[in-house]
Scaffold this motif. Structure first.
Motif, PDB file in Angstrom:
ATOM      1  N   ILE A   1     -33.256  44.918  -7.268  1.00 16.29           N
ATOM      2  CA  ILE A   1     -32.178  45.379  -6.382  1.00 16.29           C
ATOM      3  C   ILE A   1     -31.674  44.214  -5.530  1.00 16.29           C
ATOM      4  CG2 ILE A   1     -31.639  46.878  -4.415  1.00 16.29           C
ATOM      5  CD1 ILE A   1     -33.541  48.971  -5.738  1.00 16.29           C
ATOM      6  N   ALA A   2     -32.577  43.349  -5.067  1.00 21.68           N
ATOM      7  CA  ALA A   2     -32.160  42.166  -4.313  1.00 21.68           C
ATOM      8  C   ALA A   2     -31.281  41.267  -5.184  1.00 21.68           C
ATOM      9  CB  ALA A   2     -33.379  41.406  -3.799  1.00 21.68           C
ATOM     10  N   CYS A   3     -31.616  41.162  -6.467  1.00 25.22           N
ATOM     11  CA  CYS A   3     -30.769  40.408  -7.394  1.00 25.22           C
ATOM     12  C   CYS A   3     -29.384  41.047  -7.487  1.00 25.22           C
ATOM     13  CB  CYS A   3     -31.402  40.339  -8.781  1.00 25.22           C
ATOM     14  SG  CYS A   3     -32.846  39.275  -8.901  1.00 25.22           S
ATOM     15  N   HIS A   4     -29.347  42.365  -7.516  1.00 23.30           N
ATOM     16  CA  HIS A   4     -28.058  43.063  -7.554  1.00 23.30           C
ATOM     17  C   HIS A   4     -27.226  42.766  -6.312  1.00 23.30           C
ATOM     18  CE1 HIS A   4     -29.247  46.419 -10.618  1.00 23.30           C
ATOM     19  NE2 HIS A   4     -29.057  45.253 -11.188  1.00 23.30           N
ATOM     20  N   ASP A   5     -27.887  42.643  -5.174  1.00 24.51           N
ATOM     21  CA  ASP A   5     -27.151  42.295  -3.959  1.00 24.51           C
ATOM     22  C   ASP A   5     -26.459  40.946  -4.122  1.00 24.51           C
ATOM     23  OD1 ASP A   5     -27.939  44.670  -2.778  1.00 24.51           O
ATOM     24  OD2 ASP A   5     -29.588  43.754  -1.638  1.00 24.51           O
ATOM     25  N   ARG A   6     -27.142  39.995  -4.738  1.00 25.46           N
ATOM     26  CA  ARG A   6     -26.530  38.686  -4.977  1.00 25.46           C
ATOM     27  C   ARG A   6     -25.441  38.781  -6.048  1.00 25.46           C
ATOM     28  NH1 ARG A   6     -31.569  37.872  -3.798  1.00 25.46           N
ATOM     29  NH2 ARG A   6     -32.354  37.617  -5.897  1.00 25.46           N
ATOM     30  N   VAL A   7     -25.650  39.621  -7.061  1.00 33.06           N
ATOM     31  CA  VAL A   7     -24.594  39.840  -8.059  1.00 33.06           C
ATOM     32  C   VAL A   7     -23.332  40.326  -7.356  1.00 33.06           C
ATOM     33  CG1 VAL A   7     -23.869  41.405  -9.911  1.00 33.06           C
ATOM     34  CG2 VAL A   7     -26.058  40.231 -10.073  1.00 33.06           C
ATOM     35  N   ARG A   8     -23.492  41.271  -6.449  1.00 33.74           N
ATOM     36  CA  ARG A   8     -22.331  41.789  -5.714  1.00 33.74           C
ATOM     37  C   ARG A   8     -21.655  40.680  -4.908  1.00 33.74           C
ATOM     38  NH1 ARG A   8     -26.339  45.853  -5.086  1.00 33.74           N
ATOM     39  NH2 ARG A   8     -25.740  47.752  -6.175  1.00 33.74           N
ATOM     40  N   GLN A   9     -22.452  39.835  -4.255  1.00 34.17           N
ATOM     41  CA  GLN A   9     -21.893  38.746  -3.453  1.00 34.17           C
ATOM     42  C   GLN A   9     -21.116  37.760  -4.315  1.00 34.17           C
ATOM     43  OE1 GLN A   9     -25.586  37.458  -1.688  1.00 34.17           O
ATOM     44  NE2 GLN A   9     -25.108  38.449   0.257  1.00 34.17           N
ATOM     45  N   TYR A  10     -21.713  37.325  -5.410  1.00 34.76           N
ATOM     46  CA  TYR A  10     -21.059  36.336  -6.257  1.00 34.76           C
ATOM     47  C   TYR A  10     -19.877  36.929  -7.020  1.00 34.76           C
ATOM     48  CZ  TYR A  10     -24.489  32.785  -5.194  1.00 34.76           C
ATOM     49  OH  TYR A  10     -25.264  31.862  -4.539  1.00 34.76           O
TER      50      TYR A  10
END
Length: 173
Positions: A20-29
């Motif tokens: 989920i933390a990776c998904h947060d970065r996916v959303r940011q990028y």
């Protein structure tokens, strides 16, 4: 600049939280990609645009493929061993989306490389918008339709092994 491997307080001991933390970065990028398209229209391929393009490339060339491997090679197979037919169908759909998103990424990647080379018109606003919408929508589907089953279907030992495998994958990268 965002660190694609930064995790704040999330560790591999909680592999689903790490995903989920990776998904947060996916959303940011992904959002940065759309912002970059606007920036390019207003400012051209200046140093800020090049730096933005480089950071997006770094994330989606390095961290995103590792994340997909975490799911496709480890989490999804573990879930499929205990999945209902409905969950198995959702996992199949999500896995197919990984391929579609990979193809979309290749289009965006080519545009970002052109931006780095100085082409301010390379990143089409429509392509950037599609990328900025599809990746977060995909992440939300995983979080809502698949990840909750990890706590229900996978025991602590399986989750611990997932976390160890995810960590080792990143150390090798």
């Amino acid at each position: 600049m965002l660190n694609p491997f930064a995790t704040e307080s999330v560790t591999f001991e909680t592999p689903v939280a790490m995903l989920i933390a990776c998904h947060d970065r996916v959303r940011q990028y992904a959002s940065l990609t759309e912002s970059l398209a606007v920036h390019l229209q207003q400012n051209g391929a200046d140093a800020a645009a090049v730096a933005g393009a480089q950071s997006i490339l770094r994330y989606f060339d390095i961290a995103a493929p590792l994340h997909h491997q975490d799911e496709d090679d480890d989490l999804f197979p573990a879930l499929l061993r205990k999945a209902t037919p409905q969950l198995a169908s959702v996992i199949a759909d999500i896995t197919a989306e990984h391929d579609e998103l990979g193809a979309l990424w290749q289009q965006v990647r080519a545009a970002l490389l052109a931006v780095i080379a100085g082409d301010a018109k390379a990143l089409d606003a429509q392509l950037a918008q599609q990328f900025a919408m599809r990746y977060p929508a995909h992440a939300a589907r995983e979080e809502n339709e698949i990840y909750p089953f990890a706590a229900q279907l996978l025991d602590d030992a399986c989750l611990a092994q997932l976390g160890k495998t995810m960590s080792a994958r990143r150390q090798a990268a």
